[in-house]
Motif scaffolding. Structure first.
Motif, mmCIF file in Angstrom:
data_model
loop_
_atom_site.group_PDB
_atom_site.id
_atom_site.type_symbol
_atom_site.label_atom_id
_atom_site.label_comp_id
_atom_site.label_asym_id
_atom_site.label_seq_id
_atom_site.Cartn_x
_atom_site.Cartn_y
_atom_site.Cartn_z
ATOM 1 N N ALA A 1 59.303 54.310 6.121
ATOM 2 C CA ALA A 1 60.672 54.759 5.847
ATOM 3 C C ALA A 1 60.938 54.767 4.345
ATOM 4 C CB ALA A 1 61.658 53.844 6.575
ATOM 5 N N GLU A 2 60.394 53.799 3.659
ATOM 6 C CA GLU A 2 60.577 53.707 2.217
ATOM 7 C C GLU A 2 59.943 54.907 1.520
ATOM 8 O OE1 GLU A 2 59.775 50.535 -1.443
ATOM 9 O OE2 GLU A 2 59.102 50.087 0.606
ATOM 10 N N TYR B 1 65.063 55.704 7.043
ATOM 11 C CA TYR B 1 64.967 55.962 5.617
ATOM 12 C C TYR B 1 66.330 56.213 4.986
ATOM 13 C CZ TYR B 1 64.881 60.736 7.510
ATOM 14 O OH TYR B 1 65.130 61.871 8.190
ATOM 15 N N THR C 1 65.724 53.345 -0.543
ATOM 16 C CA THR C 1 64.528 52.626 -0.949
ATOM 17 C C THR C 1 64.828 51.201 -1.346
ATOM 18 O OG1 THR C 1 64.845 53.486 -3.207
ATOM 19 C CG2 THR C 1 63.391 54.746 -1.760
#
Length: 423
Positions: A247-248, A288, A292
């Motif tokens: 996801a990052e 996501y 981040t």
């Protein structure tokens, strides 16, 4: 008629018995007959006067079934007829009489009359003077014990005392037999109780061993299960890290640093709309969109606590079971038992039986073997000598002897006269 014929005729006439002559001879010689009668009567009277009178008396008795009721609750066999026959055998036993004779050395001296009776020899006296009789009819259970004795001995007292002494000893033996039977059963029960306790102890030890083995097996299984659960948690964390990393990377490519929503992210081209629709069709908003920074922070925290234990409900349940198994209260209770007797049913039943047997106390007064119909007593007249009978027989015998002597004298006189005539 010739001389031989006259001699034969005279001999034939002399051989005939003339009853008239006999009667006349008896009448003529009545003095001799009287003297013979008086002599015989005098001799008989002297014998009756000199002879020691002999008496006899007896005791009649029958079984006493009611006297054995107290023994029915005791172990062993106490049938009325069997006990009664044992009593009869005692009465007719010389050894029993010898014991009676020996139990009091001065007893026989005390029942003599003016010490006229010489020293008694037990065997000879018992054999000759004491008789136990049984009825000819088997259906009749009565018995009689009789004694013959002289006037110098208190025979009824002796027979009654001998009967009572024998019955008392027999009752004592019955009570002792019952007590021995109770003691024997109690001892057997105690040995069986000890065996049950030993078996109970062995069963308890075997149970403890089984429980410990079962606990050890269960502890090993739970420890394996706990390790598996913990490993599953670690694997879940690793999977979460992998998802966060993906996801990052997506958020980095999309330029999402802060948490946002599809609406805030703005409208994109039609091609991007398709991608969004596909992503949005999954569970809730894609991860996501957290950005981040958030994804990276969560990933770092999870990585730093990857091996740290977590007390989930499942882990707590397994650890609780392990704690219970390590402190098994059943084993502890078995080890704390100071006595195993309360936990043995057979032991408690035998102990209760022993308590009941110990409470049974038979006294001699509750037992009776024979019921006496009549006791021995002193008869009104002796069995011998019988004076009337002796006098009657003396009269008859004297008359017979007198007549015999008279006829014998007449016969010898006739023979003598005959010889004188022939000569």
């Amino acid at each position: 008629m010739s001389a031989p014929e006259r001699h034969q005729t005279h001999r034939a006439e002399s051989d005939e018995i003339d009853l008239r002559d006999i009667a006349l001879a008896i009448y003529a010689g009545w003095k001799w007959i009287a003297i013979s009668i008086l002599a015989c009567v005098a001799a008989g009277s002297a014998y009756a006067f000199i002879a020691d009178p002999q008496y006899s008396t007896d005791i009649a008795y029958i079984p006493a079934p009611e006297g054995l009721r107290a023994l029915e609750s005791m172990p062993g066999s106490y049938e009325s007829l069997s006990v009664f026959e044992e009593f009869n055998k005692r009465l007719s036993s010389y050894n029993n009489f010898k014991s009676f004779y020996d139990q009091d050395p001065g007893y026989f001296t005390s029942i003599k009359k003016e010490n006229e009776l010489p020293e008694i020899e037990p065997r000879s006296f018992f054999t000759k003077n004491i008789k136990l009789t049984s009825p000819s009819d088997d259906s009749d259970s009565s018995r009689t014990i009789a004694i013959n004795y002289s006037n110098s001995l208190e025979g009824p007292t002796l027979l009654n005392d001998y009967f009572q002494w024998t019955e008392k000893n027999h009752i004592n033996d019955l009570a002792d037999r019952a007590d021995r039977a109770v003691d024997r059963i109690v001892d057997q029960n105690r040995a069986t109780m000890d065996a049950h306790l030993k078996s109970q102890g062995e069963d308890t030890e075997a149970r403890i061993t089984r429980l410990r083995e079962e606990d050890q097996i269960r502890i090993a299984e739970l420890e394996d299960e706990l390790q598996a659960v913990k490993q599953s948690i670690v694997s879940s964390r690793e999977e979460r890290i992998r998802i966060l990393e993906n996801a990052e990377q997506i958020a980095l490519r999309l330029g999402i640093e802060k948490p946002t929503t599809p609406r805030d992210l703005g409208r994109q081209s039609s091609e991007n709309d398709v991608v969004y629709a596909e992503i949005n069709s999954q569970d809730g908003i894609p991860l996501y969109f957290m950005g981040t920074e958030a994804l990276s922070a969560e990933r770092v925290v999870i990585e730093s606590n990857l091996e740290e234990e977590v007390k989930t409900a499942e882990v707590r349940n397994i650890e609780q079971q392990l704690q219970q198994l390590k402190e098994n209260q059943t084993i502890n209770a078995l080890l704390r038992r100071e006595s195993l007797s309360p936990f043995s049913v057979q032991h408690n039943e035998l102990r209760q039986q022993n308590a009941i047997l110990a409470a049974k106390n038979i006294s001699e007064e509750e037992i009776d073997v024979a019921s006496v119909s009549h006791w021995a007593y002193q008869p009104g007249s002796p069995d011998s000598p019988r004076i009337r009978l002796i006098v009657s027989l003396s009269l008859i015998l004297g008359a017979m002897i007198g007549i015999f002597l008279l006829l014998a004298a007449r016969f010898f006189a006739s023979v003598k006269n005959h010889r004188e005539k022939v000569a």
